[in-house]
Motif scaffolding. Structure first.
Motif, mmCIF file in Angstrom:
data_model
loop_
_atom_site.group_PDB
_atom_site.id
_atom_site.type_symbol
_atom_site.label_atom_id
_atom_site.label_comp_id
_atom_site.label_asym_id
_atom_site.label_seq_id
_atom_site.Cartn_x
_atom_site.Cartn_y
_atom_site.Cartn_z
ATOM 1 N N ILE A 135 -3.480 -3.236 -5.096
ATOM 2 C CA ILE A 135 -2.477 -3.334 -4.035
ATOM 3 C C ILE A 135 -2.096 -1.949 -3.529
ATOM 4 O O ILE A 135 -2.065 -1.697 -2.322
ATOM 5 C CB ILE A 135 -1.231 -4.095 -4.535
ATOM 6 C CG1 ILE A 135 -1.575 -5.572 -4.757
ATOM 7 C CG2 ILE A 135 -0.081 -3.972 -3.548
ATOM 8 C CD1 ILE A 135 -0.495 -6.356 -5.458
ATOM 9 N N VAL A 136 -1.823 -1.026 -4.455
ATOM 10 C CA VAL A 136 -1.432 0.328 -4.050
ATOM 11 C C VAL A 136 -2.561 0.980 -3.266
ATOM 12 O O VAL A 136 -2.332 1.576 -2.215
ATOM 13 C CB VAL A 136 -1.038 1.192 -5.275
ATOM 14 C CG1 VAL A 136 -0.877 2.644 -4.887
ATOM 15 C CG2 VAL A 136 0.236 0.669 -5.901
ATOM 16 N N PHE A 137 -3.775 0.866 -3.750
ATOM 17 C CA PHE A 137 -4.901 1.493 -3.075
ATOM 18 C C PHE A 137 -5.084 0.929 -1.670
ATOM 19 O O PHE A 137 -5.203 1.682 -0.704
ATOM 20 C CB PHE A 137 -6.182 1.312 -3.892
ATOM 21 C CG PHE A 137 -7.389 1.893 -3.221
ATOM 22 C CD1 PHE A 137 -7.594 3.260 -3.201
ATOM 23 C CD2 PHE A 137 -8.317 1.074 -2.589
ATOM 24 C CE1 PHE A 137 -8.697 3.807 -2.572
ATOM 25 C CE2 PHE A 137 -9.415 1.608 -1.967
ATOM 26 C CZ PHE A 137 -9.611 2.984 -1.953
ATOM 27 N N LEU A 138 -5.105 -0.393 -1.546
ATOM 28 C CA LEU A 138 -5.319 -1.020 -0.244
ATOM 29 C C LEU A 138 -4.205 -0.676 0.742
ATOM 30 O O LEU A 138 -4.471 -0.303 1.888
ATOM 31 C CB LEU A 138 -5.439 -2.538 -0.385
ATOM 32 C CG LEU A 138 -6.682 -3.044 -1.111
ATOM 33 C CD1 LEU A 138 -6.609 -4.550 -1.321
ATOM 34 C CD2 LEU A 138 -7.951 -2.674 -0.354
ATOM 35 N N ALA A 151 5.341 1.326 -3.324
ATOM 36 C CA ALA A 151 5.981 1.295 -4.642
ATOM 37 C C ALA A 151 7.149 0.319 -4.638
ATOM 38 O O ALA A 151 7.331 -0.449 -5.590
ATOM 39 C CB ALA A 151 6.460 2.693 -5.022
ATOM 40 N N ASP A 152 7.927 0.331 -3.566
ATOM 41 C CA ASP A 152 9.061 -0.583 -3.456
ATOM 42 C C ASP A 152 8.587 -2.038 -3.441
ATOM 43 O O ASP A 152 9.186 -2.893 -4.088
ATOM 44 C CB ASP A 152 9.858 -0.270 -2.191
ATOM 45 C CG ASP A 152 11.163 -1.012 -2.142
ATOM 46 O OD1 ASP A 152 11.875 -1.021 -3.167
ATOM 47 O OD2 ASP A 152 11.477 -1.595 -1.071
ATOM 48 N N GLN A 153 7.514 -2.317 -2.745
ATOM 49 C CA GLN A 153 6.948 -3.673 -2.712
ATOM 50 C C GLN A 153 6.548 -4.145 -4.106
ATOM 51 O O GLN A 153 6.722 -5.303 -4.447
ATOM 52 C CB GLN A 153 5.694 -3.712 -1.822
ATOM 53 C CG GLN A 153 5.947 -4.046 -0.395
ATOM 54 C CD GLN A 153 4.628 -4.167 0.341
ATOM 55 O OE1 GLN A 153 3.683 -3.403 0.109
ATOM 56 N NE2 GLN A 153 4.560 -5.115 1.246
ATOM 57 N N LEU A 154 5.989 -3.243 -4.885
ATOM 58 C CA LEU A 154 5.514 -3.593 -6.221
ATOM 59 C C LEU A 154 6.619 -3.559 -7.267
ATOM 60 O O LEU A 154 6.431 -4.037 -8.381
ATOM 61 C CB LEU A 154 4.399 -2.636 -6.661
ATOM 62 C CG LEU A 154 3.056 -2.844 -6.007
ATOM 63 C CD1 LEU A 154 2.107 -1.740 -6.424
ATOM 64 C CD2 LEU A 154 2.483 -4.183 -6.380
ATOM 65 N N GLY A 155 7.739 -2.957 -6.918
ATOM 66 C CA GLY A 155 8.828 -2.845 -7.886
ATOM 67 C C GLY A 155 8.570 -1.775 -8.935
ATOM 68 O O GLY A 155 8.984 -1.905 -10.078
ATOM 69 N N ALA A 161 3.293 4.594 -8.641
ATOM 70 C CA ALA A 161 2.336 4.206 -7.601
ATOM 71 C C ALA A 161 1.340 5.335 -7.336
ATOM 72 O O ALA A 161 0.140 5.091 -7.162
ATOM 73 C CB ALA A 161 3.071 3.826 -6.319
ATOM 74 N N GLU A 162 1.832 6.576 -7.321
ATOM 75 C CA GLU A 162 0.930 7.720 -7.154
ATOM 76 C C GLU A 162 -0.065 7.793 -8.309
ATOM 77 O O GLU A 162 -1.238 8.125 -8.109
ATOM 78 C CB GLU A 162 1.731 9.015 -7.080
ATOM 79 C CG GLU A 162 2.480 9.194 -5.788
ATOM 80 C CD GLU A 162 3.436 10.383 -5.808
ATOM 81 O OE1 GLU A 162 3.533 11.069 -6.856
ATOM 82 O OE2 GLU A 162 4.081 10.616 -4.776
ATOM 83 N N GLY A 163 0.411 7.475 -9.507
ATOM 84 C CA GLY A 163 -0.476 7.447 -10.674
ATOM 85 C C GLY A 163 -1.569 6.403 -10.508
ATOM 86 O O GLY A 163 -2.729 6.637 -10.869
#
Length: 185
Positions: A135-138, A151-155, A161-163
């Motif tokens: 998800i973060v990558f896309l 990051a906010d979307q994923l909680g 998220a950067e990691g």
């Protein structure tokens, strides 16, 4: 000084309401295992179950002054179940969003052959990634959304998220090296 470990529930609740951290610690030590069991039984993911239990205790501490609780164990079990249901609902929404994104990323007739092949390779590669990494990558790399928004979307925190992005990029570089090496042979 009060020995909270021998206090009954109603006494602990009274001390909790007045903001006594030691009473909260005793409650935490008494109830975290059963709460974790409830969350883990439904989710089957240790990290998510731990997060949910921590969230329930955080809410308990925040609302301690206004709570009217008759049976603490039943109250905490119910809070945990509802937190699990909310978590499951969020995860379902995330998966639905991911499916929408993946549909939008599929190659269209406007792409030339090389772009289609590249997107096909990316889709194949990302399908093997853990869900949050994908998800973060896309969102961040392919759809150019800010890392904070993703990051906010994923909680998760932006740093987490950067990691995820760093890990995916490292995996891609490693995969690219393997493919290049195999072509040389």
């Amino acid at each position: 000084m009060i020995n909270y470990t021998h206090c009954e529930e109603h006494e602990l609740l009274r001390h909790l309401a007045s903001g006594e951290e030691q009473a909260f610690t005793v409650i935490y030590n008494r109830y975290w295992k059963p709460m974790f069991f409830i969350a883990h039984k439904k989710l089957q993911v240790v990290e998510d179950a731990k997060e949910i239990v921590q969230g329930v205790f955080f809410t308990l501490w925040q609302k301690r002054e206004n709570l009217l609780i008759n049976d603490l164990s039943l109250y905490l079990a119910a809070m945990t179940r509802y937190a699990v249901y909310r978590h499951i609902s969020k995860e379902k929404k995330r998966k639905d969003q991911l499916k929408k994104i993946e549909k939008n990323i599929k190659p269209t007739a406007a792409f030339d052959v090389e772009s289609k092949q590249l997107l096909e390779l990316l889709n194949r590669f990302t399908s093997k990634l853990p869900e949050k990494y994908r998800i973060v990558f896309l969102h961040h790399k392919l759809l150019d959304k800010p890392i904070e928004e993703v990051a906010d979307q994923l909680g998760v925190s932006p740093r987490t998220a950067e990691g995820y992005v760093s890990k995916v990029m490292a995996l891609m570089r490693n995969h690219h090296k393997k493919v290049a090496f195999s072509l040389l042979l």
